[in-house]
Design a protein around this motif. Structure first.
Motif, PDB file in Angstrom:
ATOM      1  N   LYS A 160       0.849  -1.186   0.000  1.00 19.29           N
ATOM      2  CA  LYS A 160       0.000   0.000   0.000  1.00 19.29           C
ATOM      3  C   LYS A 160       0.887   1.239   0.000  1.00 19.29           C
ATOM      4  O   LYS A 160       2.111   1.152   0.083  1.00 19.29           O
ATOM      5  N   GLY A 161       0.233   2.421  -0.094  1.00 21.27           N
ATOM      6  CA  GLY A 161       0.981   3.666  -0.050  1.00 21.27           C
ATOM      7  C   GLY A 161       1.348   4.205  -1.420  1.00 21.27           C
ATOM      8  O   GLY A 161       2.323   4.941  -1.564  1.00 21.27           O
ATOM      9  N   PHE A 162       0.533   3.869  -2.434  1.00 20.07           N
ATOM     10  CA  PHE A 162       0.788   4.349  -3.792  1.00 20.07           C
ATOM     11  C   PHE A 162      -0.107   5.545  -4.097  1.00 20.07           C
ATOM     12  O   PHE A 162      -1.263   5.591  -3.675  1.00 20.07           O
ATOM     13  N   TYR A 163       0.432   6.475  -4.874  1.00 19.18           N
ATOM     14  CA  TYR A 163      -0.350   7.622  -5.314  1.00 19.18           C
ATOM     15  C   TYR A 163      -1.070   7.254  -6.612  1.00 19.18           C
ATOM     16  O   TYR A 163      -0.558   7.439  -7.695  1.00 19.18           O
ATOM     17  N   TYR A 164      -2.250   6.672  -6.454  1.00 24.16           N
ATOM     18  CA  TYR A 164      -3.107   6.214  -7.540  1.00 24.16           C
ATOM     19  C   TYR A 164      -2.473   5.022  -8.261  1.00 24.16           C
ATOM     20  O   TYR A 164      -1.856   5.155  -9.319  1.00 24.16           O
ATOM     21  N   ALA A 165      -2.633   3.848  -7.654  1.00 25.85           N
ATOM     22  CA  ALA A 165      -2.171   2.598  -8.266  1.00 25.85           C
ATOM     23  C   ALA A 165      -3.068   2.280  -9.456  1.00 25.85           C
ATOM     24  O   ALA A 165      -4.287   2.218  -9.318  1.00 25.85           O
ATOM     25  N   ASN A 166      -2.467   2.065 -10.623  1.00 29.20           N
ATOM     26  CA  ASN A 166      -3.249   1.946 -11.847  1.00 29.20           C
ATOM     27  C   ASN A 166      -2.941   0.619 -12.540  1.00 29.20           C
ATOM     28  O   ASN A 166      -3.184  -0.445 -12.001  1.00 29.20           O
ATOM     29  N   GLY A 167      -2.385   0.653 -13.751  1.00 31.11           N
ATOM     30  CA  GLY A 167      -2.147  -0.566 -14.507  1.00 31.11           C
ATOM     31  C   GLY A 167      -1.158  -1.504 -13.839  1.00 31.11           C
ATOM     32  O   GLY A 167      -0.270  -1.081 -13.090  1.00 31.11           O
ATOM     33  N   VAL A 168      -1.303  -2.812 -14.116  1.00 34.49           N
ATOM     34  CA  VAL A 168      -0.405  -3.810 -13.542  1.00 34.49           C
ATOM     35  C   VAL A 168      -0.202  -4.931 -14.554  1.00 34.49           C
ATOM     36  O   VAL A 168      -1.121  -5.283 -15.300  1.00 34.49           O
ATOM     37  N   ALA A 169       1.020  -5.483 -14.617  1.00 36.84           N
ATOM     38  CA  ALA A 169       1.324  -6.574 -15.540  1.00 36.84           C
ATOM     39  C   ALA A 169       2.442  -7.426 -14.957  1.00 36.84           C
ATOM     40  O   ALA A 169       3.356  -6.913 -14.301  1.00 36.84           O
ATOM     41  N   LEU A 170       2.368  -8.733 -15.209  1.00 40.19           N
ATOM     42  CA  LEU A 170       3.373  -9.679 -14.725  1.00 40.19           C
ATOM     43  C   LEU A 170       4.508  -9.840 -15.733  1.00 40.19           C
ATOM     44  O   LEU A 170       4.294  -9.796 -16.945  1.00 40.19           O
ATOM     45  N   ASP A 173       8.423 -14.514 -16.471  1.00 39.97           N
ATOM     46  CA  ASP A 173       8.711 -15.595 -15.536  1.00 39.97           C
ATOM     47  C   ASP A 173       7.959 -15.441 -14.212  1.00 39.97           C
ATOM     48  O   ASP A 173       8.137 -16.240 -13.289  1.00 39.97           O
ATOM     49  N   GLU A 174       7.134 -14.396 -14.119  1.00 41.57           N
ATOM     50  CA  GLU A 174       6.288 -14.120 -12.946  1.00 41.57           C
ATOM     51  C   GLU A 174       7.100 -13.916 -11.665  1.00 41.57           C
ATOM     52  O   GLU A 174       6.610 -14.142 -10.561  1.00 41.57           O
ATOM     53  N   SER A 175       8.333 -13.471 -11.817  1.00 40.24           N
ATOM     54  CA  SER A 175       9.147 -13.173 -10.643  1.00 40.24           C
ATOM     55  C   SER A 175       8.869 -11.777 -10.092  1.00 40.24           C
ATOM     56  O   SER A 175       9.177 -11.477  -8.939  1.00 40.24           O
ATOM     57  N   TYR A 176       8.275 -10.926 -10.917  1.00 39.38           N
ATOM     58  CA  TYR A 176       7.919  -9.584 -10.475  1.00 39.38           C
ATOM     59  C   TYR A 176       6.755  -9.082 -11.319  1.00 39.38           C
ATOM     60  O   TYR A 176       6.366  -9.686 -12.333  1.00 39.38           O
ATOM     61  N   LEU A 177       6.184  -7.994 -10.901  1.00 36.72           N
ATOM     62  CA  LEU A 177       5.159  -7.318 -11.695  1.00 36.72           C
ATOM     63  C   LEU A 177       5.498  -5.846 -11.785  1.00 36.72           C
ATOM     64  O   LEU A 177       6.266  -5.316 -10.977  1.00 36.72           O
ATOM     65  N   VAL A 178       4.921  -5.210 -12.778  1.00 37.25           N
ATOM     66  CA  VAL A 178       5.110  -3.766 -12.975  1.00 37.25           C
ATOM     67  C   VAL A 178       3.795  -3.060 -12.687  1.00 37.25           C
ATOM     68  O   VAL A 178       2.728  -3.495 -13.148  1.00 37.25           O
ATOM     69  N   LEU A 179       3.872  -2.006 -11.907  1.00 40.59           N
ATOM     70  CA  LEU A 179       2.695  -1.253 -11.487  1.00 40.59           C
ATOM     71  C   LEU A 179       2.852   0.204 -11.893  1.00 40.59           C
ATOM     72  O   LEU A 179       3.927   0.798 -11.708  1.00 40.59           O
ATOM     73  N   ALA A 180       1.804   0.783 -12.464  1.00 39.28           N
ATOM     74  CA  ALA A 180       1.810   2.200 -12.827  1.00 39.28           C
ATOM     75  C   ALA A 180       1.310   3.030 -11.651  1.00 39.28           C
ATOM     76  O   ALA A 180       0.197   2.826 -11.169  1.00 39.28           O
ATOM     77  N   GLU A 181       2.151   3.934 -11.178  1.00 36.51           N
ATOM     78  CA  GLU A 181       1.758   4.873 -10.125  1.00 36.51           C
ATOM     79  C   GLU A 181       1.490   6.211 -10.806  1.00 36.51           C
ATOM     80  O   GLU A 181       2.385   7.029 -11.005  1.00 36.51           O
ATOM     81  N   THR A 182       0.231   6.430 -11.161  1.00 38.33           N
ATOM     82  CA  THR A 182      -0.139   7.510 -12.064  1.00 38.33           C
ATOM     83  C   THR A 182       0.252   8.894 -11.546  1.00 38.33           C
ATOM     84  O   THR A 182       0.845   9.696 -12.274  1.00 38.33           O
ATOM     85  N   ASP A 183      -0.084   9.185 -10.295  1.00 35.05           N
ATOM     86  CA  ASP A 183       0.111  10.546  -9.810  1.00 35.05           C
ATOM     87  C   ASP A 183       1.577  10.895  -9.546  1.00 35.05           C
ATOM     88  O   ASP A 183       1.899  12.072  -9.368  1.00 35.05           O
TER      89      ASP A 183
END
Length: 278
Positions: A160-170, A173-183
């Protein structure tokens, strides 16, 4: 769509009954069927993916995580609240679910943008843009990353603690994911496996525009990212809470106009280059 209806496209060959094979679709003209396949009811469907069984898993701005079964034609609500077993925010409501990614084991990773619930506007749809604007004025990091397990039916807050958590993709190899922090106009990497599992780090900052959706590229180590607008000149002033509140509550005709612009960028794992398509 905006009003909670799920529609499917049909091609010219399938309508005329002369489709011979799947390859013919490349030259077909496609259009949405007038009659929706389903209606999700109150709320607004946002990010979605098909699971291994062929059901559509959807983030809904009002209901949380839902599933549409194409065989039974039923809309099933999977998660409206975080499970009481979650180490973070146990029992809390899932507000403004936005985007998701489904792992090979069936677990669903999804984002919750903010604690502000989109409300029904005068046009008859749930206004996610207005909820984003109110969250911008609030200026608090209320975005979350969650995981739903279809076996245990449990929903866990991973971070938690993201400024507008938006898109997400794995990653592939599913070892990590990428998250868009829009703001914050950046992409984050959240580790799922390895010695850094459970931690996040900046992947790319100072993007040319606020990031929205994120999709994994075929190579598994790069990602396509949608940008919804250029960074507005007023962004530099939004650290001031008075300016944020003033900007949000100004009538639209007084707001600085946003340039009609959009882009898709491809971000490589090593960040050696960025490909951009306008």
């Amino acid at each position: 769509n905006l009003y909670g209806a799920l529609k499917q496209p049909s091609s010219s060959s399938s309508r005329s009954g002369n489709r011979s094979d799947s390859s013919s679709s490349s030259s077909d003209n496609w259009e949405l069927r007038l009659q929706p396949v389903a209606r999700f009811g109150a709320g607004r469907p946002l990010g979605y993916h098909f699971d291994a069984a062929g059901s559509l898993i959807v983030c809904d701005s009002l209901k949380g995580l839902v599933k549409f079964d194409f065989i039974s034609k039923e809309v099933v609500v999977l998660a409206t609240h975080v499970s009481h077993q979650s180490p973070i925010d146990p029992g809390s409501e899932i507000t403004y679910a936005n985007d998701l990614a489904i792992a090979s084991d069936g677990r669903v990773y999804f984002t919750s943008c903010t604690d502000i619930i989109p409300s029904l506007n005068k046009h008859g749809y749930y206004d996610t843009f207005r909820a984003w604007m109110l969250g911008l004025a609030q200026g608090l990091p209320q975005g979350r990353l969650l995981r739903y397990d279809p076996v245990t039916k449990e929903t866990t807050v991973l971070a938690k603690g993201f400024y507008y958590a938006n898109g997400v993709a794995l990653s592939g190899d599913e070892s990590y994911l990428v998250l868009a922090e829009t703001d914050r106009i950046r992409l984050l990497k959240y580790w799922l496996k390895g010695p850094q599992a459970g931690t996040s780090e900046p992947l790319l900052e100072r993007l040319p525009g606020p990031p929205d959706g994120v999709s994994t590229a075929p190579d598994g180590n790069s990602f396509w990212v949608g940008l919804v607008s250029p960074v507005p000149p007023i962004a530099a002033l939004l650290k001031d809470p008075f300016v944020r509140a003033l900007y949000v509550w100004l009538p639209s005709w007084l707001k600085p106009p946003l340039k009609a612009w959009g882009a898709v960028i491809k971000v490589g794992w090593l960040i050696q280059s960025i490909q951009c398509a306008l």
